[in-house]
Each structure stands twice: as structure tokens, then as C-alpha cells.
Design a protein around this motif. Structure first.
Motif, PDB file in Angstrom:
ATOM      1  N   ASN B 403      22.093  53.665  60.065  1.00  0.00           N
ATOM      2  CA  ASN B 403      21.966  53.845  58.622  1.00  0.00           C
ATOM      3  C   ASN B 403      20.946  52.896  58.015  1.00  0.00           C
ATOM      4  OD1 ASN B 403      23.892  55.799  58.830  1.00  0.00           O
ATOM      5  ND2 ASN B 403      25.411  54.787  57.555  1.00  0.00           N
ATOM      6  N   SER B 404      20.830  51.716  58.600  1.00  0.00           N
ATOM      7  CA  SER B 404      19.907  50.735  58.023  1.00  0.00           C
ATOM      8  C   SER B 404      18.452  51.158  58.195  1.00  0.00           C
ATOM      9  CB  SER B 404      20.140  49.350  58.632  1.00  0.00           C
ATOM     10  OG  SER B 404      19.519  49.252  59.894  1.00  0.00           O
ATOM     11  N   ILE B 405      18.156  52.003  59.186  1.00  0.00           N
ATOM     12  CA  ILE B 405      16.766  52.433  59.363  1.00  0.00           C
ATOM     13  C   ILE B 405      16.528  53.848  58.824  1.00  0.00           C
ATOM     14  CG2 ILE B 405      16.265  50.914  61.328  1.00  0.00           C
ATOM     15  CD1 ILE B 405      16.639  53.455  63.112  1.00  0.00           C
ATOM     16  N   PHE B 406      17.520  54.372  58.104  1.00  0.00           N
ATOM     17  CA  PHE B 406      17.398  55.723  57.561  1.00  0.00           C
ATOM     18  C   PHE B 406      16.182  55.853  56.643  1.00  0.00           C
ATOM     19  CE2 PHE B 406      18.317  58.926  54.334  1.00  0.00           C
ATOM     20  CZ  PHE B 406      18.728  60.001  55.094  1.00  0.00           C
ATOM     21  N   ASN B 407      15.987  54.858  55.775  1.00  0.00           N
ATOM     22  CA  ASN B 407      14.884  54.951  54.823  1.00  0.00           C
ATOM     23  C   ASN B 407      13.514  54.735  55.464  1.00  0.00           C
ATOM     24  OD1 ASN B 407      17.355  54.043  52.936  1.00  0.00           O
ATOM     25  ND2 ASN B 407      15.915  55.315  51.827  1.00  0.00           N
ATOM     26  N   ASP B 408      13.501  54.069  56.627  1.00  0.00           N
ATOM     27  CA  ASP B 408      12.239  53.921  57.358  1.00  0.00           C
ATOM     28  C   ASP B 408      11.767  55.263  57.889  1.00  0.00           C
ATOM     29  OD1 ASP B 408      12.652  51.281  56.980  1.00  0.00           O
ATOM     30  OD2 ASP B 408      12.958  50.748  59.077  1.00  0.00           O
ATOM     31  N   THR B 409      12.737  56.150  58.141  1.00  0.00           N
ATOM     32  CA  THR B 409      12.405  57.406  58.822  1.00  0.00           C
ATOM     33  C   THR B 409      12.574  58.604  57.882  1.00  0.00           C
ATOM     34  OG1 THR B 409      14.661  57.351  59.686  1.00  0.00           O
ATOM     35  CG2 THR B 409      12.935  56.537  61.125  1.00  0.00           C
ATOM     36  N   VAL B 410      13.830  59.000  57.646  1.00  0.00           N
ATOM     37  CA  VAL B 410      14.081  60.160  56.786  1.00  0.00           C
ATOM     38  C   VAL B 410      13.606  59.876  55.358  1.00  0.00           C
ATOM     39  CG1 VAL B 410      15.799  61.821  56.015  1.00  0.00           C
ATOM     40  CG2 VAL B 410      16.093  60.678  58.205  1.00  0.00           C
ATOM     41  N   GLY B 411      13.778  58.657  54.913  1.00  0.00           N
ATOM     42  CA  GLY B 411      13.396  58.289  53.550  1.00  0.00           C
ATOM     43  C   GLY B 411      11.937  58.575  53.244  1.00  0.00           C
TER      44      GLY B 411
END
Lengths: 303, 443
Positions: B403-411
Motif C-alpha cells: 500500500n505504501s508504494i501504491f501512489n508510486d505506481t497506480v497513483g
């Protein structure tokens, strides 16, 4: 005579030994604190960086594998690239403004000098966290200052928190925070220039511009070098501002936005303490190397 | 007894780090020993407990428990909310000291701790008897394989919270399917460009819940064998629908829980929220201006006429293996009190949404009218949602990191032209890489 010669040797080493111990007695407390608060954390980080701990499988010794991985890590390099760009653009702007303000205050021609000096310095007294929150609100395009300007003037300013502009937005915050601090360093250095030099320059018919170039700037070169080194370290350690703005612009500020933020995310959300320590050590070495080069260059010019 | 148990637990922890398979055996052995201990007897005998929780209702529950069991002393520690607490907990477990006896753990983070052998299996302490006492969503979340690694404190079955005043003003129907939802988003935006159907800047919890409702199973976990696959139908259904909203800029680029978010909920520029049933309390305290405007409707469906929902958020409380006071029986007794005993009512009074079926079915709960929601009996909708949660969803054993890298990718799909499907693919890739790096077998 012969007796004296025979007696001397056994006494001398004893005295030397006593001296050696009493010396340690004085240095001891410092050394203990130094070892505890300076050396131990560094050694511990290095120790961490040669292991790998997995959620499944536990801890294993991996030698320099973490370093190898960091050197091939695109995220690490992109973070480093970002702070380097920040360094090259923001630091000259900030130091330039600080120098300009310091010279203006030092010129003695400024009306309300003390008020001016205090207001320029004031932002430095605002904690970085508070400053960033404040700027974060102002940057808001919907309900923030930028949004208000858009509504009032019927314009549409670009969003400062978009991925393309967020680094510049952070640069603006950092400049706002640290111009006053650097100004004070420069101003303090300028105050130490003997007034006799200015009198001599006046007698020689030098103008203000010449005084600045020939006397003031060379006189504060040491302060300039120091301020530059502080700023380099500050840029490489960029963390507070992006970390706080991340809540407002989660997609523009990635978890690997700056090397420090990357190290933080690695250890606090990824439990990759070992790799995180490795990233921190590499950054520390890089910062040291660059600061050293700047210092060498600065000093050579002086000589 | 205490001494032996402690030794066994320590031993188990040591061996556990070496071989996972062997640990399963030790755990069983361990559980057998503790099974002799009777939680009620332990409560009578008394003792001390340390509890890590950030939920404000845990404190009054502990007070009520101590009143009923005068020989028990409970210390509540707020070690941070969510991720902050997990970090502290992970550190304490790694260090082997200062571990609390009980800790609040959100459902999505539970597998991370149970796979790390940090949580006590509660089956032998009496938790197996509680099957059926809780709604299926939370119960599935705390049951991992044969074991039960916590008891649900609350749950977050999702529903559609919508600003009825905005919908009425523009004459738009409240959507019942996601296709209608997209239509409603267009209609609202056309009627007033300042109005967005909802806000979204990329939220891992929301996205996984949406995929969950759509019947997707991107994560399959069997011990340390993990599969991550966002190409299944559910994930694609979500990506396709949501892509339209993102492309047409129909979702407001405002992060949840920000000041702008609260303002948007208050002034009608954010028209709906699809969120967990714990939200009403936040509306009342955070958006007082919009009192009377908001209503609750069932979550929009992926196909017409269906009744599928998902869970969004919610926490369990777990007993830690290496807890300071090493008194699993006493810890369990308190946990049962908090999750299925008198503690439930205290949490309900504090604005929580229960995970207990008895409370969800009680007249008093269902009939309650909420002034904030214009007198609507919102619990009828929310309780129905709790019963309709799609079964079979699993979180990753390293969901906290994912979840912590969600915004790096999907975000990135929200700020650049990257399609959501590509974002999900790179999220998948990064999660797989991390999983393998951590010693799981992921593909």
C-alpha cells in the motif's frame, strides 16, 4: 656522573607512563561521549548494511550485496538526480538573494535596516514543518491561495503541486526559509571588514560596485564557502518539505522522491533496515565528497 | 506454568526464524500448553496487561474491564495510528522486548504479523466457539489457515454516502450500478463544473476494496506462496470504469482526510463517498456544516440487481506471542470482553460500527435514526452491506508495504496519461519484487 646516568633511565619511563594516563583522564569523558553518540551509530549503520533481514528466512550476512544493489537501483539514482537538480538550481538562487540582501543591509543606505533584517530572518525561526504546512495550504488550487488568485483574477495558474512543478515549489519553500539564515552569515562576515579599507577605497576614488567586488566579496569568501557547504548538505538531506507535502500531493511526491525520503520509506514501511542503512551510508559518503571538493576549490581561490 | 510457557514461546520464536514448517509444529505444541489455562480463571487470578491501541474507545473498555476484574491492571499505550504503530510493533518484536500483550491491528495488516509468527493462535483459548458471532468479512480476515489470530473490533462494510441536496438540486438520480455512477458523474459535472462525483488521488485501500466487490482476487496467499495478478476480471472491471472518471476529470484531485476534503464534503463540491460503515461519526465531527444533506445508499453494483459489497478498513485486536506479561489466557479474556462482551456497547456508544452479528441484527441498532442523515435509519443499509460482503478476499502478507508504494505506481495514472491497468501492472511488478526479496515465493 656515572651514578646519575644509571639512575635516570628507570625514572623517565615511569614518569612518561604517568603522563600518558593523566592525559586520558582528561580526554576520556569526551572520548566516551564521542564514541557513544558519533562513532557507535555510524558503526551500527555499517554493521546493518552488510546484512539482509527477510520477513521469511530471517537475517543473513550478505557482504557488499546491498551496496551493489543500491548502485543499480533506478529509484535511488532518480532520487539522487532530483536533489542534484535542486542543488544546482535552488542553492545559487538562495545564496544570491541572501548575498544581495546582506550587501544591501551592509551598505548603510537602507531605510529601516533593522526591521528589514528581522523580517528577512524571521522565516528561519518558523519550524520547517510549520512552514511547509503553511505553503502547502497556499499552493492549493481549489481552496488555497493559488485557487483564490485563480478565482479572483479569472486566470488559471498551473498547480504548484503537480509532478512537474513540485520540485520548484519545494525550492521556493526552502529559499523562503533559508535566505535569512544565509543573509545573517554573510552580514556577520561583512561586519568584520575593517572600515579603514573602505576609507582607503574612497580616497582611491572607488565606487560602490568596485568596493563590493574588490573588498567585500573577497573578504567574505570563507563565509560563502561555509554557506555553500551547508546548503549542499541541506539539499542532499532534503526530507521535511517533501515528506509533509506528500500528504497533499501523494502522486507527485513518490516514496523515493529524495534519497532521505527513500531511506525513510524503505525502513519504515518496508522493514528493509539493512538496505535503508546502505542508502544512508552512500548518501553520507557522496555528501562528504562533494562538500570536500567545494571546500578545496573555495580555499584554493583564496590562496 | 508461566515460566514454562515463556520458555516454550521464546524457543518457538527462535526456531520460527529458522524454519517456517517446523514452526507450525511448535505453535501447536505451544497452543496445547496454553489451552489448559482458563481465561476466566486467569482473570480472577489477576495480573497486568499492556495494550497498544489508537482507538479512543479502548480506554473506557479497559476501565470497565478493570472494574469487573479488580485484580487486573491494564495499561493502554497509544503507539501511533496505523502504520506508525506497526513500525513500532515490528521493532519491538525484532528486539524481543517491550512487546505489548495485545495490539490493535487493521485487517489488511494482520497477515503481515501472523506470517511473522508474532501473533498467538486463539483457537485453543476459546475463539473457535465464536464462529458465527462475527460477520463473515472480519471473521475471514482474522482466520488464517487453521488459526484465529485476533478478534474483530469493528468492521467497515462499504456503502454509498451521497449528498442528497446536490443530487436533488441538479435532478440527478442516485446511482445503483457503477455505470450509472459514471453517468451521474457526467451529469453533475455538466450541471455545475465545480461539483465532482467524488474525490480520488489514488488510495490503495479503496482500490483493493473496489476490486474485492467486483469479485476480483488479485492476491492469493498460501503460507509463503503468494500470487499477485491484477489481470483478473474484477480488477479489469474496476480499472475500466474508473479510467473513464479519471480521463474525463470527473473525480476531484483531493486527498482524503485533507482540509480541502472536509471543505469539499461540506460545501457540496464532493457529491459522494464510497466508504466503510465507520464513516458516519467522521461526518458528524468533521463536516458539521452539511448536517441533514447526506444520506446513505447501498454500494453501486457491477451488474444490475446484484447485492455485492466489500470491506473497507476496520481493525482487529490480537494477542502477541512474546507479550511482556506473557499471560495469553488473561489477554484473551480481556479481548473477548472488548470484542464480543460488554466492550461492544461501549464502542457502539463511541460511534463505532460493530462486527458482531448480534448487534447488527438488534432492533435498537437498526431502528436508530440519525439526525445528521436527515433522520434516516442508516444502519439498515450498513448492516445489509455487512451481510453482503463477497467472500474469499485475501490481503498480502506484506500489504502494508504494498500500500505504501501504491501512489508510486497506480497513483501515476491520476497525474499523467498512464492508464490505470498499466499502473496496476507496475504495482503488481513492484509488489512481486518486494515479496521475493523478503523470502516469499511470489509470482
Amino acid at each position: 656522573m656515572a651514578q646519575a646516568v644509571a639512575v635516570t633511565p628507570p625514572v623517565a619511563p615511569r614518569r612518561r607512563q604517568a603522563r600518558r594516563w593523566s592525559g586520558w583522564g582528561f580526554v576520556g569523558p569526551f572520548m566516551a561521549v564521542f564514541a557513544l553518540v558519533f562513532l557507535a551509530p555510524i558503526i551500527y549503520s555499517i554493521w546493518l548494511s552488510v546484512f539482509r533481514t527477510q520477513l521469511v528466512g530471517g537475517t543473513t550476512f550478505v557482504g557488499l550485496e546491498n551496496y551493489q544493489r543500491a548502485l543499480q537501483d533506478d529509484q535511488f539514482w532518480s532520487a539522487l538526480g532530483r536533489v542534484s537538480a535542486f542543488l544546482v538550481v535552488q542553492v545559487p538562487i538562495m545564496l544570491g538573494i541572501a548575498l544581495l540582501v546582506a550587501l544591501a543591509i551592509d551598505s548603510g543606505r537602507l531605510y529601516g535596516r533593522d526591521f528589514f533584517r528581522i523580517s528577512i530572518f524571521l522565516p528561519y525561526a518558523v519550524p520547517a514543518v510549520v512552514a511547509t504546512l503553511m505553503w502547502g495550504f497556499m499552493y492549493g488550487t481549489r481552496f488555497g491561495l493559488v485557487g483564490n488568485i485563480n478565482d479572483a483574477l479569472g486566470v488559471s495558474l498551473p498547480n504548484p503541486l503537480s509532478p512537474d512543478l513540485v520540485l520548484a515549489a519545494i525550492g521556493n519553500i526552502v529559499t523562503w526559509e533559508f535566505v535569512g539564515y544565509n543573509m545573517l552569515i554573510f552580514y556577520a562576515a561583512l561586519r568584520t571588514v575593517p572600515t579603514s579599507l573602505y576609507e582607503a577605497a574612497e580616497i582611491d576614488g572607488a565606487g560602490q560596485w568596485q568596493v563590493i567586488r574588490a573588498i567585500k566579496i573577497p573578504a567574505i569568501r570563507g563565509a560563502l564557502v561555509i554557506a555553500t557547504i551547508f546548503s549542499i548538505i541541506g539539499s542532499f538531506q532534503l526530507f521535511n518539505e517533501p515528506s509533509i507535502l506528500q500528504a497533499l500531493a501523494p502522486n507527485a511526491i513518490t516514496t523515493y522522491f529524495t534519497p532521505n525520503l527513500y531511506a525513510y520509506s524503505l525502513s519504515f514501511s518496508g522493514q528493509q533496515y539493512n538496505y535503508s542503512a546502505t542508502v544512508a551510508i552512500i548518501m553520507g559518503l557522496l555528501t562528504m565528497a562533494i562538500a570536500y571538493v567545494v571546500q578545496l576549490r573555495g580555499m584554493r581561490k583564496e590562496a | 506454568m508461566t515460566r514454562t510457557t515463556r520458555r516454550t514461546t521464546r524457543g518457538a520464536a527462535l526456531r520460527g526464524t529458522a524454519v517456517v514448517g517446523a514452526l507450525a509444529l511448535t505453535l501447536t505444541a505451544c497452543g496445547g500448553g496454553e489451552g489448559d489455562a482458563d481465561p476466566e480463571a486467569a482473570a480472577e487470578e489477576g495480573g497486568e496487561l499492556t495494550v497498544w491501541a489508537w482507538d479512543p474507545t479502548v480506554e473506557p473498555i479497559a476501565e470497565a474491564y478493570m472494574e469487573a476484574n479488580p485484580d487486573v491492571t491494564i495499561e493502554i499505550v497509544n503507539a501511533g495510528t496505523g502504520n506508525d504503530q506497526y513500525t513500532a510493533l515490528q521493532n519491538a518484536i525484532a528486539a524481543g522486548s517491550g512487546v505489548p500483550d495485545l495490539a490493535q491491528v487493521e485487517y489488511y495488516a494482520l497477515p503481515q504479523f501472523s506470517i511473522g509468527e508474532a501473533l498467538t493462535d486463539l483457537s485453543d483459548l476459546g475463539a473457535t466457539e465464536l464462529d458465527g458471532a462475527f460477520t463473515p468479512g472480519p471473521w475471514t480476515a482474522v482466520s488464517q489457515g487453521e488459526g484465529i489470530y485476533g478478534l474483530p473490533l469493528d468492521s467497515g462494510p462499504m456503502a454509498l454516502f451521497y449528498n442528497a441536496a446536490v443530487f436533488d438540486e441538479h435532478g440527478v438520480e442516485v446511482p445503483t450500478t457503477w455505470d450509472e455512477y459514471v453517468e451521474a458523474a457526467r451529469a453533475l459535472h455538466q450541471a455545475d463544473p465545480a461539483v465532482s462525483i467524488t474525490n480520488d488521488t489514488g488510495d490503495a485501500g479503496f482500490t483493493t476494496s473496489m476490486i474485492w466487490q467486483a469479485g476480483g482476487n488479485p492476491y492469493t496467499v498460501d503460507g509463503t506462496d503468494v500470487t499477485i495478478d491484477f489481470s483478473d476480471e474484477g480488477s479489469q472491471a474496476f480499472a475500466e470504469t474508473w479510467q473513464q472518471l479519471v480521463d474525463e476529470e470527473l473525480v476531484a484531485p483531493i486527498s482524503s482526510w485533507s482540509d480541502e476534503w472536509y471543505q469539499g464534503l461540506g460545501n457540496g463540491t464532493i457529491a459522494t463517498l464510497t466508504i466503510g460503515a465507520w464513516m458516519p461519526g467522521n461526518f458528524e465531527s468533521g463536516v458539521p456544516d452539511a448536517s441533514g444533506d447526506w444520506r446513505v445508499a447501498p454500494m453501486p453494483q457491477w451488474s444490475e440487481g446484484e447485492q455485492a459489497t466489500a470491506e473497507n478498513g476496520g481493525s482487529a485486536m490480537s494477542v502477541l506471542e512474546s507479550g511482556e506479561n506473557d499471560n495469553a489466557a488473561l489477554a484473551y479474556d480481556f479481548l473477548e470482553f472488548a470484542a464480543n462482551g460488554d466492550g461492544v456497547q461501549i464502542r457502539l456508544d463511541g460511534g463505532g460500527f460493530p462486527a458482531t452479528t448480534a448487534d447488527l441484527e438488534s432492533e435498537e441498532f437498526l431502528e436508530r435514526e440519525y439526525e445528521y442523515f436527515g433522520g434516516q435509519k442508516i444502519n439498515e443499509v450498513l448492516a445489509q452491506s455487512a451481510a453482503d460482503v463477497v467472500e474469499g478476499w485475501q490481503y498480502l502478507p506484506f500489504q502494508v508495504y504494498a500500500n505504501s508504494i501504491f501512489n508510486d505506481t497506480v497513483g501515476q495514472a491520476y497525474v499523467s496519461g498512464t492508464p490505470l491497468t498499466d499502473g496496476l501492472a507496475s504495482w503488481q511488478e513492484a509488489s512481486i519484487a518486494y515479496g521475493n526479496d523478503q523470502g516469499f515465493t511470489v509470482d
